[in-house]
Design a protein around this motif. Structure first.
Motif, PDB file in Angstrom:
ATOM      1  N   GLU A 154     -53.523   0.558 -17.050  1.00  0.00           N
ATOM      2  CA  GLU A 154     -52.189   0.871 -17.583  1.00  0.00           C
ATOM      3  C   GLU A 154     -52.229   1.441 -18.990  1.00  0.00           C
ATOM      4  O   GLU A 154     -51.338   2.201 -19.372  1.00  0.00           O
ATOM      5  N   ASP A 191     -53.806  -1.831 -13.081  1.00  0.00           N
ATOM      6  CA  ASP A 191     -54.500  -2.460 -14.211  1.00  0.00           C
ATOM      7  C   ASP A 191     -55.076  -1.409 -15.169  1.00  0.00           C
ATOM      8  O   ASP A 191     -55.546  -1.744 -16.244  1.00  0.00           O
ATOM      9  N   GLY A 249     -62.896  -2.781 -19.788  1.00  0.00           N
ATOM     10  CA  GLY A 249     -63.947  -3.786 -19.726  1.00  0.00           C
ATOM     11  C   GLY A 249     -65.312  -3.103 -19.718  1.00  0.00           C
ATOM     12  O   GLY A 249     -66.297  -3.660 -20.213  1.00  0.00           O
ATOM     13  N   LYS A 285     -55.115  -9.280 -12.279  1.00  0.00           N
ATOM     14  CA  LYS A 285     -56.405  -9.756 -12.791  1.00  0.00           C
ATOM     15  C   LYS A 285     -56.672 -11.168 -12.299  1.00  0.00           C
ATOM     16  O   LYS A 285     -55.731 -11.912 -12.025  1.00  0.00           O
ATOM     17  N   ASP A 303     -54.070  -7.442 -25.830  1.00  0.00           N
ATOM     18  CA  ASP A 303     -54.123  -6.056 -25.348  1.00  0.00           C
ATOM     19  C   ASP A 303     -53.215  -5.130 -26.165  1.00  0.00           C
ATOM     20  O   ASP A 303     -53.026  -3.968 -25.818  1.00  0.00           O
ATOM     21  N   ASP A 312     -51.240  -8.100 -20.564  1.00  0.00           N
ATOM     22  CA  ASP A 312     -51.731  -7.308 -19.433  1.00  0.00           C
ATOM     23  C   ASP A 312     -52.180  -8.239 -18.306  1.00  0.00           C
ATOM     24  O   ASP A 312     -53.287  -8.761 -18.326  1.00  0.00           O
TER      25      ASP A 312
HETATM   26  N1  BES Z   1     -56.809  -4.327 -21.108  1.00  0.00           N
HETATM   27  C1  BES Z   1     -57.797  -4.032 -20.143  1.00  0.00           C
HETATM   28  C2  BES Z   1     -59.188  -3.817 -20.739  1.00  0.00           C
HETATM   29  C3  BES Z   1     -59.818  -4.975 -21.446  1.00  0.00           C
HETATM   30  C4  BES Z   1     -60.799  -5.720 -20.809  1.00  0.00           C
HETATM   31  C5  BES Z   1     -59.523  -5.276 -22.756  1.00  0.00           C
HETATM   32  C6  BES Z   1     -61.421  -6.754 -21.475  1.00  0.00           C
HETATM   33  C7  BES Z   1     -60.137  -6.331 -23.417  1.00  0.00           C
HETATM   34  C8  BES Z   1     -61.095  -7.061 -22.770  1.00  0.00           C
HETATM   35  C9  BES Z   1     -57.406  -2.752 -19.398  1.00  0.00           C
HETATM   36  O1  BES Z   1     -56.056  -2.527 -19.252  1.00  0.00           O
HETATM   37  C10 BES Z   1     -57.970  -2.851 -18.020  1.00  0.00           C
HETATM   38  O2  BES Z   1     -57.551  -3.707 -17.307  1.00  0.00           O
HETATM   39  N2  BES Z   1     -58.919  -1.986 -17.697  1.00  0.00           N
HETATM   40  C11 BES Z   1     -59.517  -1.966 -16.405  1.00  0.00           C
HETATM   41  C12 BES Z   1     -59.565  -0.530 -15.935  1.00  0.00           C
HETATM   42  C13 BES Z   1     -59.921  -0.369 -14.493  1.00  0.00           C
HETATM   43  C14 BES Z   1     -58.840  -0.944 -13.621  1.00  0.00           C
HETATM   44  C15 BES Z   1     -60.099   1.101 -14.205  1.00  0.00           C
HETATM   45  C16 BES Z   1     -60.918  -2.549 -16.529  1.00  0.00           C
HETATM   46  O3  BES Z   1     -61.584  -2.302 -17.541  1.00  0.00           O
HETATM   47  O4  BES Z   1     -61.324  -3.257 -15.637  1.00  0.00           O
END
Ligand code: BES
Ligand code: MN
Ligand code: ZN
Length: 509
Positions: free
Chosen positions: A359, A357, A387, A287, A298, A280
């Motif tokens: 996704e 993000d 997160g 990111k 992920d 991801d």
């Molecule tokens: N895969 C990430 C979430 C994640 C963060 C997993 C840290 C493991 C450790 C997810 O796809 C993501 O990016 N979520 C975003 C959502 C936001 C854009 C609404 C996030 O949590 O920032």
């Protein structure tokens, strides 16, 4: 590692190391530990054996995950004894057996032991059911001595070749054998999930994951169907297609099925769904580069479902179970989906993309909708989704849980608790739904910074709700990917979280 269960006395078992245990605060050990201690009394006049001397010196306390070492100077066939700390007797649990066993067996491995003998922790003085205690002892041993060396030119050659589980009480032997066998199947499944997570994302892309699922299914006797990109398009999975379209690697949608012997395929199944984003980057909503490599994990939800299906087949669980793995790579490119795009999901709902993000929820949405065709008696999805969940509950502390059904939620929480995989329920308030209403489409894929874990869960709920709604539990396991250190049965690297809870659900009455 070969595993065998034998009847005998631990103190007379020939091995490179024997493992016994100690509760915190005990000064005169009994049971198997007492027998070893008595055999290590230097000179007939000594009141204490070598183990109780260490306790009196204050060098051995029995604290959880402490591993004491005593050398036997030819008084026993084994040259060394490890004493695994079990912690306080009042706080004793099956999970503490796993932890103590993991710590002790890893220590034996680190010292280069090839043949290791252990008692069943907790079934004697601990008073726990011998089958469950044996299962936990073996689970801890195999999980705690796991190593990932696929990407090393020079693999660490310290590996235990044989683990002997030694039971003195003949009346417990059958139970210990059954428990050890189940523990072996479960630990191997957890370790398989860990290896998928640890594997580099250039090696483990969606099709590679699907291939691994095919091979696993063939070996363990599961049905496996893999949908290609064309088939995913025909099915109308707009979420899966959009997320993967920026990647050179096409998406896959894996369907694993376990049908208990003697049962036809019609019985309402449990359905387990795992988020499988093999990497991801965030896509166009990219990111920050710092720490981005952790996003190879992920796909930890998909890995947990993969491992669970493997163990469920090995254990011949009594419930019919389907595993669904939407597999994609989220990349930025000239073909990538973008903020502002509107996607038509498999359910027909139209989603405005505000962040590429966010996704995971897009691929899970299609899988949650797909699950309706099975008329499931219960669905669990596991996903490294936000997160925000990590901020709320912490890293390595607990996963967040959401549900539309109190009974099913209670069943999942009970299974997790039994397995020592912490889960904590959070509310699915309808106000979270208000935050993801879109001006241009039906809903949008992010509700902004605040309440991020609740809005992500409510997004998923849109694809569960309505016609064909089933009991559903969503597990946000974003904080439960990697362990920062070796501790108990955890090894630095992928935790393999979730496998054991899913297996327990499939085995429940
Ligand atoms: N895969 C990430 C979430 C994640 C963060 C997993 C840290 C493991 C450790 C997810 O796809 C993501 O990016 N979520 C975003 C959502 C936001 C854009 C609404 C996030 O949590 O920032
Ligand atoms: Mn993301
Ligand atoms: Zn993600």
């Amino acid at each position: 590692m070969r595993l065998s269960v034998i009847q005998g006395q631990i103190q007379t078992t020939p091995a490179d190391a024997i493992i016994v245990n100690l509760f915190e605060g005990v000064t005169a050990p009994g049971g198997a530990t007492g027998a070893v201690d008595a055999a290590l009394r230097l000179g007939k006049a000594e009141a204490h054996g070598a183990i109780s001397q260490l306790i009196h010196l204050g060098d051995l306390t029995g604290r959880l995950n402490e591993v004491g070492v005593v050398y036997t100077y030819n008084q026993l066939p084994a040259p060394r004894v490890f004493i695994a700390g079990l912690g306080k007797r009042e706080a004793f649990t099956l999970d503490r057996i796993r932890q103590a066993s993991g710590s002790a067996v890893r220590k034996a491995r680190d010292l280069g032991c090839k043949r290791v003998a252990t008692i069943v922790h907790g079934s004697g003085i601990g008073g726990l059911d011998p089958q469950r205690a044996a299962q936990a002892t073996v689970e801890g041993a195999l999980m705690g001595s796991y190593q990932f060396s696929e990407h090393k030119s020079q693999a660490d050659d310290r590996a235990i070749e044989e683990l002997l589980v030694v039971e003195y009480d003949g009346s417990k032997l059958d139970a210990v054998k059954a428990g050890a066998q189940a523990g072996e199947a479960i630990a191997r499944a957890v370790n398989a999930a860990r290896s998928l997570i640890n594997r580099a994302p250039n090696v483990l892309y969606p099709d590679a994951f699907a291939q691994a699922a095919r091979e696993m299914a063939a070996q363990h006797g599961l049905q496996c169907v893999v949908l290609t990109e064309a088939e995913i398009a025909t099915a109308g999975m707009g979420g899966v297609l959009a997320v993967s379209q920026g990647s050179q690697h096409p998406p896959r949608f894996v369907i694993l099925e376990y049908v208990p012997e003697g049962q036809e395929g019609e019985m309402p199944p449990l359905v387990f769904i795992g988020k499988g984003v093999t990497f991801d980057t965030g896509g166009i909503s990219i990111k920050p580069s710092d720490g981005m490599q952790a996003m190879k994990a992920d796909m930890s939800g998909a890995a947990a479902v993969f491992g669970a299906m493997q163990a469920i087949a090995d254990l011949k669980a009594r419930r019919r179970v389907i595993g669904l793995l939407p597999l994609v790579e989220n990349m930025p490119s000239g073909n990538a989906y973008r903020p502002g795009d509107v996607l038509t999901m498999m359910s027909g709902l139209k989603v405005e993309v505000v962040s590429t993000d966010a996704e995971g929820r897009l691929i899970l949405a299609d899988a949650l909708h797909y699950a309706k065709r099975y008329r499931p008696r219960g669905v669990v999805d596991l996903a490294t989704l936000t997160g925000a969940c990590v901020v709320a509950l912490g890293e390595g502390i607990a996963a967040g849980v959401f549900s539309n059904n109190d009974d099913w939620c209670a069943a999942v929480l009970r299974a997790a608790d039994e397995q020592g995989e912490r889960m904590w329920r959070l509310p699915l308030y309808s106000e979270y739904g208000d935050k993801i209403k879109s001006d241009v489409a039906d809903i949008k894929n992010s509700g902004g910074r605040t309440g991020g874990v609740g809005t992500s869960a409510y997004f998923l709920y849109h694809f569960v709700q309505g016609e064909g709604e089933y009991p559903w539990v969503h597990v946000d396991m974003a904080g439960m990917t990697f362990s920062p250190e070796n501790k108990g049965y955890l090894v630095k690297g992928a935790m393999g979280y979730g496998v054991r809870t899913l297996v327990a659900l499939a085995q429940a009455e």
